[in-house]
Scaffold this motif. Sequence first.
Motif, PDB file in Angstrom:
ATOM      1  N   TRP A 131       0.763  -1.084   0.121  1.00 20.23           N
ATOM      2  CA  TRP A 131      -0.184   0.038  -0.004  1.00 20.23           C
ATOM      3  C   TRP A 131       1.122   1.257  -0.010  1.00 20.23           C
ATOM      4  O   TRP A 131       1.980   1.320   0.621  1.00 20.23           O
ATOM      5  CB  TRP A 131      -0.930   0.149   1.172  1.00 20.23           C
ATOM      6  CG  TRP A 131      -0.160  -0.296   2.304  1.00 20.23           C
ATOM      7  CD1 TRP A 131       0.721   0.322   3.252  1.00 20.23           C
ATOM      8  CD2 TRP A 131      -0.284  -1.635   3.230  1.00 20.23           C
ATOM      9  NE1 TRP A 131       1.059  -0.197   4.260  1.00 20.23           N
ATOM     10  CE2 TRP A 131       0.533  -1.585   4.278  1.00 20.23           C
ATOM     11  CE3 TRP A 131      -1.249  -2.617   3.025  1.00 20.23           C
ATOM     12  CZ2 TRP A 131       0.386  -2.456   5.236  1.00 20.23           C
ATOM     13  CZ3 TRP A 131      -1.018  -3.772   4.092  1.00 20.23           C
ATOM     14  CH2 TRP A 131      -0.280  -3.762   5.121  1.00 20.23           C
ATOM     15  N   PHE A 148      -0.082   5.774  -0.004  1.00 20.35           N
ATOM     16  CA  PHE A 148      -1.237   6.756   0.411  1.00 20.35           C
ATOM     17  C   PHE A 148      -0.900   8.075  -0.312  1.00 20.35           C
ATOM     18  O   PHE A 148       0.262   8.482  -0.365  1.00 20.35           O
ATOM     19  CB  PHE A 148      -1.444   6.645   1.769  1.00 20.35           C
ATOM     20  CG  PHE A 148      -1.742   5.542   2.347  1.00 20.35           C
ATOM     21  CD1 PHE A 148      -2.760   4.735   2.361  1.00 20.35           C
ATOM     22  CD2 PHE A 148      -0.717   5.112   3.204  1.00 20.35           C
ATOM     23  CE1 PHE A 148      -2.928   3.172   3.162  1.00 20.35           C
ATOM     24  CE2 PHE A 148      -0.777   4.029   4.059  1.00 20.35           C
ATOM     25  CZ  PHE A 148      -1.940   3.096   3.690  1.00 20.35           C
ATOM     26  N   ILE A 206      -5.818   5.279  -2.047  1.00 22.92           N
ATOM     27  CA  ILE A 206      -4.752   3.878  -1.643  1.00 22.92           C
ATOM     28  C   ILE A 206      -4.229   3.673  -3.020  1.00 22.92           C
ATOM     29  O   ILE A 206      -4.992   3.477  -4.123  1.00 22.92           O
ATOM     30  CB  ILE A 206      -5.279   2.817  -1.093  1.00 22.92           C
ATOM     31  CG1 ILE A 206      -6.068   3.254   0.119  1.00 22.92           C
ATOM     32  CG2 ILE A 206      -4.269   1.800  -0.869  1.00 22.92           C
ATOM     33  CD1 ILE A 206      -6.690   1.892   0.974  1.00 22.92           C
ATOM     34  N   LEU A 248      -4.337  -4.638   0.503  1.00 25.18           N
ATOM     35  CA  LEU A 248      -4.858  -3.439   0.387  1.00 25.18           C
ATOM     36  C   LEU A 248      -6.475  -3.428   1.230  1.00 25.18           C
ATOM     37  O   LEU A 248      -6.669  -2.328   1.828  1.00 25.18           O
ATOM     38  CB  LEU A 248      -4.993  -2.859  -1.159  1.00 25.18           C
ATOM     39  CG  LEU A 248      -3.792  -2.732  -1.820  1.00 25.18           C
ATOM     40  CD1 LEU A 248      -4.018  -2.102  -3.309  1.00 25.18           C
ATOM     41  CD2 LEU A 248      -2.815  -2.060  -1.032  1.00 25.18           C
ATOM     42  N   MET A 288      -7.329  -0.966   4.142  1.00 20.59           N
ATOM     43  CA  MET A 288      -8.447  -0.081   3.907  1.00 20.59           C
ATOM     44  C   MET A 288      -9.434  -0.208   5.210  1.00 20.59           C
ATOM     45  O   MET A 288      -9.800   0.651   5.507  1.00 20.59           O
ATOM     46  CB  MET A 288      -9.036  -0.614   2.546  1.00 20.59           C
ATOM     47  CG  MET A 288     -10.233   0.013   2.183  1.00 20.59           C
ATOM     48  SD  MET A 288     -10.817  -0.609   0.582  1.00 20.59           S
ATOM     49  CE  MET A 288     -11.719  -2.148   0.978  1.00 20.59           C
ATOM     50  N   GLN A 289      -9.613  -1.457   5.554  1.00 22.32           N
ATOM     51  CA  GLN A 289     -10.640  -1.585   6.596  1.00 22.32           C
ATOM     52  C   GLN A 289      -9.931  -1.127   7.896  1.00 22.32           C
ATOM     53  O   GLN A 289     -10.818  -0.640   8.720  1.00 22.32           O
ATOM     54  CB  GLN A 289     -11.045  -3.057   6.605  1.00 22.32           C
ATOM     55  CG  GLN A 289     -11.701  -3.468   8.070  1.00 22.32           C
ATOM     56  CD  GLN A 289     -13.138  -3.181   8.158  1.00 22.32           C
ATOM     57  OE1 GLN A 289     -13.472  -2.183   7.450  1.00 22.32           O
ATOM     58  NE2 GLN A 289     -13.901  -3.818   8.976  1.00 22.32           N
ATOM     59  N   CYS A 310     -10.444   2.568   8.496  1.00 23.46           N
ATOM     60  CA  CYS A 310     -11.797   2.709   8.674  1.00 23.46           C
ATOM     61  C   CYS A 310     -11.818   2.602  10.269  1.00 23.46           C
ATOM     62  O   CYS A 310     -12.708   3.466  10.982  1.00 23.46           O
ATOM     63  CB  CYS A 310     -12.815   2.103   8.061  1.00 23.46           C
ATOM     64  SG  CYS A 310     -12.850   2.248   6.042  1.00 23.46           S
ATOM     65  N   THR A 365     -15.731   7.371   7.641  1.00 23.59           N
ATOM     66  CA  THR A 365     -15.317   7.205   6.647  1.00 23.59           C
ATOM     67  C   THR A 365     -16.211   6.726   5.572  1.00 23.59           C
ATOM     68  O   THR A 365     -17.175   6.160   5.999  1.00 23.59           O
ATOM     69  CB  THR A 365     -14.232   6.040   6.661  1.00 23.59           C
ATOM     70  OG1 THR A 365     -14.752   4.909   7.257  1.00 23.59           O
ATOM     71  CG2 THR A 365     -12.807   6.355   7.452  1.00 23.59           C
ATOM     72  N   ILE A 388     -15.416   4.326   2.027  1.00 25.45           N
ATOM     73  CA  ILE A 388     -14.427   3.790   0.849  1.00 25.45           C
ATOM     74  C   ILE A 388     -15.395   3.999  -0.289  1.00 25.45           C
ATOM     75  O   ILE A 388     -16.399   3.472  -0.406  1.00 25.45           O
ATOM     76  CB  ILE A 388     -14.490   1.898   1.258  1.00 25.45           C
ATOM     77  CG1 ILE A 388     -13.801   1.895   2.447  1.00 25.45           C
ATOM     78  CG2 ILE A 388     -13.748   1.380   0.035  1.00 25.45           C
ATOM     79  CD1 ILE A 388     -14.072   0.355   2.959  1.00 25.45           C
ATOM     80  N   ILE A 415      -8.300   2.837  -4.757  1.00 24.93           N
ATOM     81  CA  ILE A 415      -9.527   2.976  -3.895  1.00 24.93           C
ATOM     82  C   ILE A 415      -9.576   4.506  -3.367  1.00 24.93           C
ATOM     83  O   ILE A 415      -8.226   4.854  -3.113  1.00 24.93           O
ATOM     84  CB  ILE A 415     -10.127   1.920  -3.151  1.00 24.93           C
ATOM     85  CG1 ILE A 415     -11.469   2.067  -2.792  1.00 24.93           C
ATOM     86  CG2 ILE A 415      -9.121   1.867  -1.982  1.00 24.93           C
ATOM     87  CD1 ILE A 415     -12.343   1.331  -3.660  1.00 24.93           C
ATOM     88  N   VAL A 448     -10.758   6.812   0.210  1.00 24.90           N
ATOM     89  CA  VAL A 448     -11.260   6.501   1.453  1.00 24.90           C
ATOM     90  C   VAL A 448     -11.716   8.158   1.798  1.00 24.90           C
ATOM     91  O   VAL A 448     -10.739   8.725   2.277  1.00 24.90           O
ATOM     92  CB  VAL A 448     -10.636   5.741   2.289  1.00 24.90           C
ATOM     93  CG1 VAL A 448     -11.377   5.704   3.989  1.00 24.90           C
ATOM     94  CG2 VAL A 448     -10.151   4.452   1.975  1.00 24.90           C
TER      95      VAL A 448
END
Length: 229
Positions: free
Chosen positions: A45, A47, A131, A146, A150-151, A154, A164, A166, A191, A193
């Motif tokens: 990942w 950012f 991301i 990823l 991502m989770q 959040c 958040t 996504i 993606i 967020v």
Amino acid sequence: MDVIEAIKKRKSIRAYRPDAVPEEVIREVLEAAIRAPSAMNTQPWEFVVIKGEPLRKIKEECSRRFRAGEVPEPEHQVVGWGNDSVYRSRQVELAKQIFHIMNIPREDKAKRTAWTERGFRYFDSPAVIIITVDRALTESSPLLDLGAVMQTICLAAMHYGLGTCIHDQGVMYPDVVRRHAGVPGSKRLIIAVSIGYPDDENIVNSITTAREPLDKITRWVGFDGVSFN
Ligand SMILES: Cc1cc2nc3c(=O)[nH]c(=O)nc-3n(C[C@H](O)[C@H](O)[C@H](O)COP(=O)(O)O)c2cc1C
């Protein structure tokens, strides 16, 4: 906040207060999130955190392109299901739920389009985390990693009172983000967020989405009791 409480309370936030999120807070969220696991600790990942004037320009251009009917060219395909599949039915259920709570009738195309456009405006969030992944990696290999980060973003955000959402809408016109945020062509945008303080007055944030019953999707093997069949 207790982990289970955070997991159960997390939901997609599609309306935000305009208050800025301090850089330090987003930094702490990301510092926590990068503790996420990844295959052989590859940590694929990366950012891009955007706020202020560059984000305003991105929102403006993406929503303009959407209104003009420009075909999106995402660098990662989120949608991959048939129209007769259960996945499509679940997607339709979500749309119905949102349009119902927003009081948007099925036949009111203008209002539905205006709603969809909100996603291209990043739901008016004061900041967004994009991301990205290096193109040196194959398309599918980093995706589980990823998803984990991502989770975790959040969930970590909730500790700071942040909400958040996504959304792939935020990366459907990747060249816009790329240009305004200076993202090199060697990085694939996966993606977006959105992140910010939830607008609790906005009814859209009251939606709780459905889930299939656990036992419909789980095969218990070697346990007592009735199993999946
Ligand atoms: C990969 C991915 C892409 C998504 N894209 C969008 C999007 O473009 N627009 C949107 O409103 N929500 C988007 N969502 C949010 C989902 O609709 C949401 O997670 C789902 O309906 C479950 O609701 P919940 O997050 O409130 O639990 C996305 C979620 C994921 C994981």
